[in-house]
Design an enzyme around this catalytic site. Structure first.
Site, PDB file in Angstrom:
ATOM      1  N   ARG A  37      28.279  83.807  14.054  1.00 44.54           N
ATOM      2  CA  ARG A  37      27.487  85.394  13.339  1.00 44.54           C
ATOM      3  C   ARG A  37      26.171  84.065  13.414  1.00 44.54           C
ATOM      4  O   ARG A  37      24.967  84.735  13.537  1.00 44.54           O
ATOM      5  CB  ARG A  37      27.450  85.293  12.801  1.00 44.54           C
ATOM      6  CG  ARG A  37      28.445  86.458  12.538  1.00 44.54           C
ATOM      7  CD  ARG A  37      28.796  87.250  10.803  1.00 44.54           C
ATOM      8  NE  ARG A  37      29.154  87.902  11.262  1.00 44.54           N
ATOM      9  CZ  ARG A  37      30.244  89.484  10.037  1.00 44.54           C
ATOM     10  NH1 ARG A  37      29.592  88.586   8.962  1.00 44.54           N
ATOM     11  NH2 ARG A  37      30.876  90.343  10.269  1.00 44.54           N
ATOM     12  N   LYS A 205      45.139 103.551   9.279  1.00 44.75           N
ATOM     13  CA  LYS A 205      44.994 104.530   9.309  1.00 44.75           C
ATOM     14  C   LYS A 205      44.347 105.452   9.767  1.00 44.75           C
ATOM     15  O   LYS A 205      43.490 105.268  10.124  1.00 44.75           O
ATOM     16  CB  LYS A 205      44.252 104.082   7.685  1.00 44.75           C
ATOM     17  CG  LYS A 205      45.430 103.727   6.397  1.00 44.75           C
ATOM     18  CD  LYS A 205      44.224 104.139   5.870  1.00 44.75           C
ATOM     19  CE  LYS A 205      45.314 103.511   3.687  1.00 44.75           C
ATOM     20  NZ  LYS A 205      43.795 103.346   2.999  1.00 44.75           N
ATOM     21  N   GLY A 361      35.530  93.187  13.998  1.00 42.87           N
ATOM     22  CA  GLY A 361      36.238  93.548  12.322  1.00 42.87           C
ATOM     23  C   GLY A 361      37.639  92.395  12.773  1.00 42.87           C
ATOM     24  O   GLY A 361      37.704  90.952  13.776  1.00 42.87           O
ATOM     25  N   GLY A 384      32.707  97.473  10.322  1.00 40.44           N
ATOM     26  CA  GLY A 384      32.046  99.183  10.140  1.00 40.44           C
ATOM     27  C   GLY A 384      31.164  99.897  11.381  1.00 40.44           C
ATOM     28  O   GLY A 384      31.331 100.900  11.501  1.00 40.44           O
TER      29      GLY A 384
HETATM   30  P1  AMP Z   1      42.118  99.127  11.109  1.00 42.73           P
HETATM   31  O1  AMP Z   1      41.121  97.714   9.650  1.00 42.73           O
HETATM   32  O2  AMP Z   1      42.147 100.132  10.362  1.00 42.73           O
HETATM   33  O3  AMP Z   1      41.687  98.561  12.428  1.00 42.73           O
HETATM   34  O4  AMP Z   1      43.986  98.173  10.781  1.00 42.73           O
HETATM   35  C1  AMP Z   1      44.101  96.587  11.022  1.00 42.73           C
HETATM   36  C2  AMP Z   1      45.809  96.433  10.129  1.00 42.73           C
HETATM   37  O5  AMP Z   1      46.415  97.154  10.578  1.00 42.73           O
HETATM   38  C3  AMP Z   1      46.200  95.207  10.738  1.00 42.73           C
HETATM   39  O6  AMP Z   1      45.450  94.875   9.523  1.00 42.73           O
HETATM   40  C4  AMP Z   1      47.265  95.110  11.223  1.00 42.73           C
HETATM   41  O7  AMP Z   1      47.755  94.868  10.445  1.00 42.73           O
HETATM   42  C5  AMP Z   1      47.660  96.788  10.616  1.00 42.73           C
HETATM   43  N1  AMP Z   1      48.491  97.765  11.263  1.00 42.73           N
HETATM   44  C6  AMP Z   1      48.654  98.189  13.152  1.00 42.73           C
HETATM   45  N2  AMP Z   1      49.421  98.105  13.395  1.00 42.73           N
HETATM   46  C7  AMP Z   1      50.759  98.669  12.817  1.00 42.73           C
HETATM   47  C8  AMP Z   1      51.371  98.933  12.450  1.00 42.73           C
HETATM   48  N3  AMP Z   1      52.669  99.444  13.532  1.00 42.73           N
HETATM   49  N4  AMP Z   1      52.496  99.001  10.900  1.00 42.73           N
HETATM   50  C9  AMP Z   1      51.821  98.554   9.894  1.00 42.73           C
HETATM   51  N5  AMP Z   1      50.809  97.710   9.833  1.00 42.73           N
HETATM   52  C10 AMP Z   1      49.845  97.645  11.244  1.00 42.73           C
END
Ligand code: AMP
Length: 404
Positions: A37, A205, A361, A384
């Protein structure tokens, strides 16, 4: 999005207040662990220096309490790294412990042409996060012009992003080179993409990505849904998902999204096979499951058939945006699918001159880890903020800048 840019800025002999994102990881001894950064801000700093302006850098670092200086969150190690990166022809003056007031003014006054001033952590004062106008007025008084190059913070209505430029009234307020690049890839390319336009969404999620899915449905030809969020969609479709992560309160929403995609002619592609295990650990027994994940097993990555199918889809797209890893990429062997997506994106960038954009991220970290960051058109510096742009939301930090 037409925002005034560095090229429009005349700043010879002027004090240029520059919001940068120097929120970098430090080790226990306060040494900079990753200076990407800092390096990313150098072109804008150099551009201001070249125009004869005095860059006055301001940033936050971590989460201090907001009640005064705290050594653990001082920007001093970052000022030292900046000094090393700029070299001895530019002296970096660090204002320790404060980001406004008489000490900051004195340091700025004594700085010579070609020097750089760096203020201490903005979040030492509660006024920064509160977007406080009195705090902002004092910071704003330090500059004759304002440059925002902190894309990673652009979704936050904090004083240095909003109230400070607002308090500068008719003084020039422009986007730095890094911000300009982010706007180009995340807003301009999104609004007039070369087609086929493909989005890849993953991560933990559905609820986090809901607004992005809704916005993308009106723009893309197809969406590949991976990661844990795929299991909420698969469950909604009636597939057995075993012990995979499912957001039960999002099942109905997932159903509705699939219906609106069908009515808009957008294809939502879910994984056709999965790498499954009973726990998330290194040497655990894994299985490839096709439709129907057995009880007690979790889908933790996309499977080989999905990788092959999605690589073909990525290869035939001319614009690809990706946000969210398609598996638990932090834990081998569940990193394979995410690395394969990064490789397919790098491949289509090189072979077909496709425009490929990775949200910041976790996804940026995954692409970096897989070794493909340099081969993708743009890897965003903001997690974000890039997600907000995929949602089509206005970013407060951009709204305060002059129009081109
Ligand atoms: P996000 O911050 O919403 O982009 O989520 C990223 C996180 O989702 C990472 O820490 C991954 O380990 C988790 N992730 C991705 N695929 C899976 C999965 N199939 N089951 C559980 N966690 C997951």
């Amino acid at each position: 999005m037409a925002t005034a840019q560095i090229a429009d800025l005349k700043c010879a002999h002027q004090r240029v207040l520059m919001r940068v994102d120097f929120n970098v990881p430090l080790d226990e001894d306060g040494a900079v662990l990753d200076d990407r950064r800092i390096r990313a801000a150098i072109p804008t700093v150099q551009a201001v220096l070249k125009k004869g302006g005095l860059p006055i850098l301001m940033s936050h670092l971590g989460r201090p309490s907001g009640t005064g200086p705290e050594t653990a969150y001082s920007l001093e190690p970052i000022a030292s790294r900046l000094q090393a990166l700029l070299g001895s022809s530019h002296q970096v003056h660090f204002v320790s412990g404060v980001c406004r007031g008489s000490e900051a003014s004195r340091t700025i006054e004594k700085a010579a042409t070609g020097d750089v001033v760096m203020l201490d952590n903005l979040r030492f004062e509660a006024g920064e996060k509160a977007n406080d106008s009195e705090f902002a007025k004092e910071v704003a008084a330090l500059g004759d012009a304002y440059v925002n190059d902190a894309f990673g913070t652009a979704h936050r209505a904090h004083a240095s992003m909003v109230a400070v430029p607002d308090a500068m009234h008719c003084k020039p307020k422009v986007a730095g080179l890094l911000l300009e690049q982010e706007i180009h890839y995340l807003a301009d390319v999104m609004s007039s993409p070369a087609t086929p336009f493909l989005a890849i969404l993953g991560g933990a999620k559905v609820s986090d990505k809901l607004a992005a899915i809704r916005n993308l449905l009106g723009r893309v030809d197809s969406i590949l849904v991976g990661g844990a969020m795929a299991y909420t969609f698969l469950h909604a479709r009636g597939d057995a998902v075993g012990a995979s992560l499912v957001e039960t309160d999002m099942i109905e929403t997932a159903q509705m999204l699939m219906e609106s995609a069908a009515s808009e002619g957008v294809e939502i592609c879910l994984p056709i096979d999965h790498i499954c295990a009973q726990t998330i650990s290194k040497d655990v027994e894994t299985r490839v499951c096709e439709i129907g994940i057995p009880r007690g097993w979790m889908g933790l990555d996309i499977g080989p058939e999905t990788v092959a199918d999605w690589a073909i889809r990525i290869d035939s797209a001319r614009t690809v945006v990706w946000n969210g890893p398609v598996g638990v990429f932090e834990q081998p062997p569940f990193n394979v699918g995410t690395a394969a997506i990064a490789e397919a994106m790098a491949h289509t960038t090189k072979r077909h001159d496709a425009t490929t954009v990775v949200g910041g991220g976790e996804t940026a970290a995954a692409v970096e880890q897989a070794g493909f960051a340099g081969a993708i058109s743009h890897v965003s510096t903001g997690g974000g903020a890039s997600l907000r742009m995929l949602e089509g939301a206005a970013l407060p930090g951009l709204a305060s800048l002059d129009s081109a």
